[in-house]
Design a protein around this motif. Structure first.
Motif, PDB file in Angstrom:
ATOM      1  N   GLU A  52      36.385  14.164  -9.292  1.00  0.00           N
ATOM      2  CA  GLU A  52      36.224  13.672  -8.510  1.00  0.00           C
ATOM      3  C   GLU A  52      35.521  12.047  -7.776  1.00  0.00           C
ATOM      4  N   ASN A  85      32.396  10.734 -13.731  1.00  0.00           N
ATOM      5  CA  ASN A  85      31.636  12.125 -13.009  1.00  0.00           C
ATOM      6  C   ASN A  85      30.588  11.884 -13.261  1.00  0.00           C
ATOM      7  N   ARG A 124      33.014  17.809  -9.907  1.00  0.00           N
ATOM      8  CA  ARG A 124      34.550  18.823  -9.477  1.00  0.00           C
ATOM      9  C   ARG A 124      35.707  17.475 -10.818  1.00  0.00           C
ATOM     10  N   ALA A 174      42.115  19.738  -3.916  1.00  0.00           N
ATOM     11  CA  ALA A 174      42.574  18.703  -4.824  1.00  0.00           C
ATOM     12  C   ALA A 174      42.958  17.150  -4.756  1.00  0.00           C
ATOM     13  N   LYS A 210      41.594  13.782  -3.539  1.00  0.00           N
ATOM     14  CA  LYS A 210      39.771  13.450  -3.639  1.00  0.00           C
ATOM     15  C   LYS A 210      39.582  12.851  -5.143  1.00  0.00           C
ATOM     16  N   ASP A 220      40.867   7.879  -4.016  1.00  0.00           N
ATOM     17  CA  ASP A 220      40.767   8.997  -2.745  1.00  0.00           C
ATOM     18  C   ASP A 220      42.202   9.259  -2.664  1.00  0.00           C
TER      19      ASP A 220
END
Length: 196
Positions: free
Chosen positions: A57, A62, A68, A88, A91, A172
């Motif tokens: 994510e 991360n 996530r 997803a 994202k 994204d």
């Protein structure tokens, strides 16, 4: 009135036999469903299971905090995962493919169709095994475009659909994931027509 009812019933029965999704002897076997996409909370490449493409994510896998991770199993056969309606979709910001040896591929497309078929623009980045993509921006990938192409010092004389290599920005922007063995994913590395 009875005659109308009988005709309608017969017509409805005939229509039901031809609706999509109803098994008929001459129809091809249904395509095997893609494995389920798992969602984990975690950070770093260590939380990515073996034989998987993991999309994170946040940037840097991360590393700032547990967030996530979407896990796409890598199998021998080419498997396409469309993210239309999935948590997803649009994202992920980083990625990692954990695979034990050479011969596996994983591709990220920003729209909901994997591959370059049809008269549409398409682009994708491919992942190298065990190499962290701390951002999905700034990676070279193949892009299908409509325009003039330059190859070996010559420009095409007319606009056409073709594939070029470009720096892509897919943070994204996740719509379809394709994974599999090299031998089964050749269509995901199309011939490059030149530079635009």
């Amino acid at each position: 009135m009875k005659r109308f009812t009988i005709t309608t019933t017969v017509a409805a029965a005939a229509l039901a036999l031809t609706l999509p999704g109803i098994a008929q002897g001459h129809e091809p076997t249904a395509r095997k469903a893609a494995p389920e996409v798992k969602e984990l909370l975690g950070q770093g490449s260590g939380d990515c299971p073996s034989m998987s493409l993991c999309l994170y994510e946040d940037t840097n896998l991360n590393q700032g905090k547990a967030a996530r991770i979407w896990v796409f199993p890598v199998t021998d056969a080419r498997t396409d995962y469309t993210l239309r309606g999935h948590a997803a979709a649009d994202k992920p910001s980083s990625g990692y493919m954990r695979a034990p040896n050479l011969g596996w591929t994983a591709h990220l497309f920003p729209d909901y169709t994997c591959g370059y078929e049809g008269n549409r623009e398409a682009e994708a980045i491919s992942f190298r095994r065990n190499d962290p993509y701390n951002s999905l921006n700034g990676h070279n990938g193949r892009a299908k475009r409509y325009g003039y192409f330059n190859k070996n010092g010559k420009w095409t004389k007319t606009k056409q659909w073709g594939v070029t290599e470009q720096t892509l920005y897919l943070n994204d922007r996740a719509g379809c994931i394709a994974v599999g063995a090299y031998k089964n994913t050749g269509a995901l590395s199309p011939y490059i027509n030149g530079d635009m």
